[in-house]
Design a protein around this motif. Structure first.
Motif, PDB file in Angstrom:
ATOM      1  N   ASN A 297      -0.522   9.530   8.833  1.00 36.48           N
ATOM      2  CA  ASN A 297       0.179   8.266   8.643  1.00 36.48           C
ATOM      3  C   ASN A 297       0.548   8.141   7.167  1.00 36.48           C
ATOM      4  OD1 ASN A 297       1.219   5.814   9.646  1.00 36.48           O
ATOM      5  ND2 ASN A 297      -0.562   4.699   8.899  1.00 36.48           N
ATOM      6  N   ASN A 298       1.271   7.079   6.840  1.00 35.24           N
ATOM      7  CA  ASN A 298       1.744   6.878   5.468  1.00 35.24           C
ATOM      8  C   ASN A 298       0.604   6.564   4.510  1.00 35.24           C
ATOM      9  OD1 ASN A 298       3.718   6.133   7.582  1.00 35.24           O
ATOM     10  ND2 ASN A 298       5.116   6.045   5.850  1.00 35.24           N
ATOM     11  N   GLU A 299       0.740   7.041   3.286  1.00 33.26           N
ATOM     12  CA  GLU A 299      -0.243   6.762   2.244  1.00 33.26           C
ATOM     13  C   GLU A 299      -0.229   5.265   1.907  1.00 33.26           C
ATOM     14  OE1 GLU A 299      -2.315   8.703   0.550  1.00 33.26           O
ATOM     15  OE2 GLU A 299      -1.769  10.690   1.296  1.00 33.26           O
ATOM     16  N   LEU A 300      -1.408   4.715   1.651  1.00 35.70           N
ATOM     17  CA  LEU A 300      -1.526   3.301   1.313  1.00 35.70           C
ATOM     18  C   LEU A 300      -0.724   2.970   0.056  1.00 35.70           C
ATOM     19  CD1 LEU A 300      -2.804   0.525   1.823  1.00 35.70           C
ATOM     20  CD2 LEU A 300      -4.794   1.298   0.508  1.00 35.70           C
ATOM     21  N   SER A 301      -0.768   3.855  -0.932  1.00 32.91           N
ATOM     22  CA  SER A 301      -0.037   3.598  -2.178  1.00 32.91           C
ATOM     23  C   SER A 301       1.473   3.545  -1.930  1.00 32.91           C
ATOM     24  CB  SER A 301      -0.353   4.680  -3.216  1.00 32.91           C
ATOM     25  OG  SER A 301      -0.019   5.971  -2.721  1.00 32.91           O
ATOM     26  N   GLU A 302       1.960   4.385  -1.005  1.00 30.09           N
ATOM     27  CA  GLU A 302       3.384   4.368  -0.662  1.00 30.09           C
ATOM     28  C   GLU A 302       3.763   3.035  -0.016  1.00 30.09           C
ATOM     29  OE1 GLU A 302       4.118   7.619   1.922  1.00 30.09           O
ATOM     30  OE2 GLU A 302       3.813   9.159   0.399  1.00 30.09           O
ATOM     31  N   ASP A 303       2.900   2.562   0.875  1.00 34.74           N
ATOM     32  CA  ASP A 303       3.187   1.301   1.554  1.00 34.74           C
ATOM     33  C   ASP A 303       3.175   0.131   0.575  1.00 34.74           C
ATOM     34  OD1 ASP A 303       3.615   2.378   4.045  1.00 34.74           O
ATOM     35  OD2 ASP A 303       1.541   2.122   4.708  1.00 34.74           O
ATOM     36  N   LYS A 304       2.239   0.140  -0.373  1.00 36.57           N
ATOM     37  CA  LYS A 304       2.196  -0.942  -1.364  1.00 36.57           C
ATOM     38  C   LYS A 304       3.471  -0.938  -2.204  1.00 36.57           C
ATOM     39  CE  LYS A 304      -2.797  -1.589  -1.812  1.00 36.57           C
ATOM     40  NZ  LYS A 304      -3.980  -1.501  -2.691  1.00 36.57           N
ATOM     41  N   ARG A 305       3.937   0.244  -2.576  1.00 34.95           N
ATOM     42  CA  ARG A 305       5.173   0.351  -3.349  1.00 34.95           C
ATOM     43  C   ARG A 305       6.361  -0.150  -2.520  1.00 34.95           C
ATOM     44  NH1 ARG A 305       8.959   4.630  -3.982  1.00 34.95           N
ATOM     45  NH2 ARG A 305      10.138   4.452  -5.943  1.00 34.95           N
ATOM     46  N   MET A 306       6.395   0.229  -1.256  1.00 35.67           N
ATOM     47  CA  MET A 306       7.473  -0.217  -0.377  1.00 35.67           C
ATOM     48  C   MET A 306       7.472  -1.734  -0.224  1.00 35.67           C
ATOM     49  SD  MET A 306       8.303   0.849   3.589  1.00 35.67           S
ATOM     50  CE  MET A 306       6.769   0.147   4.247  1.00 35.67           C
ATOM     51  N   PHE A 307       6.293  -2.318  -0.051  1.00 39.89           N
ATOM     52  CA  PHE A 307       6.197  -3.774   0.075  1.00 39.89           C
ATOM     53  C   PHE A 307       6.742  -4.446  -1.185  1.00 39.89           C
ATOM     54  CE2 PHE A 307       3.354  -5.398   3.656  1.00 39.89           C
ATOM     55  CZ  PHE A 307       3.681  -4.349   4.496  1.00 39.89           C
ATOM     56  N   ASP A 308       6.395  -3.901  -2.335  1.00 39.60           N
ATOM     57  CA  ASP A 308       6.866  -4.482  -3.600  1.00 39.60           C
ATOM     58  C   ASP A 308       8.383  -4.407  -3.710  1.00 39.60           C
ATOM     59  OD1 ASP A 308       4.307  -5.121  -4.388  1.00 39.60           O
ATOM     60  OD2 ASP A 308       4.040  -3.330  -5.625  1.00 39.60           O
ATOM     61  N   ILE A 309       8.942  -3.252  -3.394  1.00 39.12           N
ATOM     62  CA  ILE A 309      10.386  -3.055  -3.534  1.00 39.12           C
ATOM     63  C   ILE A 309      11.170  -3.901  -2.533  1.00 39.12           C
ATOM     64  CG2 ILE A 309      12.251  -1.365  -3.247  1.00 39.12           C
ATOM     65  CD1 ILE A 309      10.328   0.722  -4.437  1.00 39.12           C
ATOM     66  N   LEU A 310      10.692  -3.964  -1.289  1.00 40.54           N
ATOM     67  CA  LEU A 310      11.421  -4.677  -0.240  1.00 40.54           C
ATOM     68  C   LEU A 310      11.085  -6.164  -0.184  1.00 40.54           C
ATOM     69  CD1 LEU A 310      11.235  -2.084   2.697  1.00 40.54           C
ATOM     70  CD2 LEU A 310      13.013  -2.357   0.960  1.00 40.54           C
ATOM     71  N   GLY A 311      10.100  -6.588  -0.982  1.00 42.11           N
ATOM     72  CA  GLY A 311       9.721  -7.992  -0.967  1.00 42.11           C
ATOM     73  C   GLY A 311       8.985  -8.404   0.296  1.00 42.11           C
TER      74      GLY A 311
END
Length: 334
Positions: A297-311
């Motif tokens: 599955n996706n890395e947690l750090s990647e998901d946190k970055r995605m959440f930040d970028i996409l709001g």
């Protein structure tokens, strides 16, 4: 706000499904805004508490004892491991913790009693708890409810015809019966399917039809892309394109507007832009963490970055839940 419907016809769903992709995503996004807070995503963590050795012969599953894969049959995890995983998930931002066991059905053993204990303890942490343990009896569903279980996952997988071609150890009706037992015990239903197994568009449309014409829509609808695993009968299936996932998510969103639609397995193969279009299409739930049962599955750090970028922001636990679903510990914290 549009009324919820449970009388969709296959023709109506087919017309939605075959809408041009950008128009379909726009329509689904419009429905989503009317029924959900935009930018809010339910963050879930899935843990395999009993891996491998399953007697079922599901063609897509590396945990089946019928297939020669790298997944070995293991004993159930110790309670301390499960609770520790739940605590780490909560610290990482998950508000729903899902426990999966490679069982054909719930077992009347100490393992099932241990699951009941874990449901109670993790609920008291202030997390929604979901289980997927195979088929259930009325008594087992009642025990899970008494322990505080919030949701139960039991996917329909596909249309009835296609299901019966990839699984022989149980019938489609068995799945529907378990979902009904879950619902009768006032446990939230989590039920969706898998695409990319060789099914047709008509199979996908029938799956959405079967879900959207239930007496109550599932509270959560996972949309999974097949992860083709070596050693399974479906090992040579091609990767599912992101636009097929977006199309399924959008169709689910339009026909089941109040449901959480989960962008589930297969997300690991999508870049951020492709995931963003799936969120636009109405997905508002994901699994985070390094594993989905036995697949990556996706890395947690990647998901946190995605959440930040996409709001995007995590949805709080027990939001819009009935009062009896909310543990005293959560009410006290509020």
């Amino acid at each position: 706000m549009a009324d919820l419907r449970t009388d969709w016809t296959k023709e109506e769903i087919s017309n939605i499904y075959h809408t041009s992709l950008m128009e379909l995503i726009y329509r689904a996004a419009t429905v989503h805004r009317k029924h959900h807070e935009t930018g809010e995503v339910q963050v879930c963590t899935l843990l395999s508490i009993k891996t491998g050795g399953c007697p079922e012969d599901c063609a897509y599953c590396p945990q089946s004892a019928h297939h020669d894969t790298d997944v070995e049959a293991e004993d159930m995890l110790e309670p301390e491991e499960i609770l520790s995983a739940a605590e780490r998930a909560k610290e990482a931002g998950s508000t729903r913790f899902c426990m999966g066991a490679a069982w054909r059905c719930g077992r009347e053993t100490k393992d099932f009693d241990q699951v009941l204990d874990m449901v109670s303890e993790i609920t008291d942490m202030g997390m929604e708890v979901c289980c997927t343990l195979g088929m259930l009896t009325d008594e087992q569903a009642e025990k899970l409810k008494e322990a505080g279980l919030y949701a139960y996952n039991h996917n329909l997988d596909s249309s009835e015809d296609f299901y019966n071609r990839i699984i022989s150890t149980r019938k489609y009706q068995d799945r529907l019966d378990t979902i009904e037992r879950v619902r009768e015990n006032d446990i939230s239903v989590c039920s969706g399917g898998i695409i990319g197994m060789g099914e047709t568009d008509e199979d996908r449309i029938e799956l959405i039809h079967n879900l959207s014409t239930m007496p109550e829509h599932p509270e959560s609808v996972p949309v999974n892309a097949l992860i083709a695993v070596e050693g399974t009968p479906l090992e040579d299936q091609p990767k599912v394109p992101w636009y097929d996932m977006a199309r399924m998510i959008a169709t689910a969103r339009i026909t089941m507007p109040d449901s959480m639609v989960r962008l589930s397995a297969g997300r690991v193969d999508m870049n951020m832009e492709e995931q963003a279009l799936c969120f636009m299409a109405g997905a508002n739930s994901i699994f985070t963490g390094d594993k989905l049962l036995t697949t990556q599955n996706n890395e947690l750090s990647e998901d946190k970055r995605m959440f930040d970028i996409l709001g995007l922001k995590p949805r709080e636990a027990f939001k819009d839940a009935k009062e009896e679903h909310i543990p005293d510990t959560v009410e006290a914290a509020e």
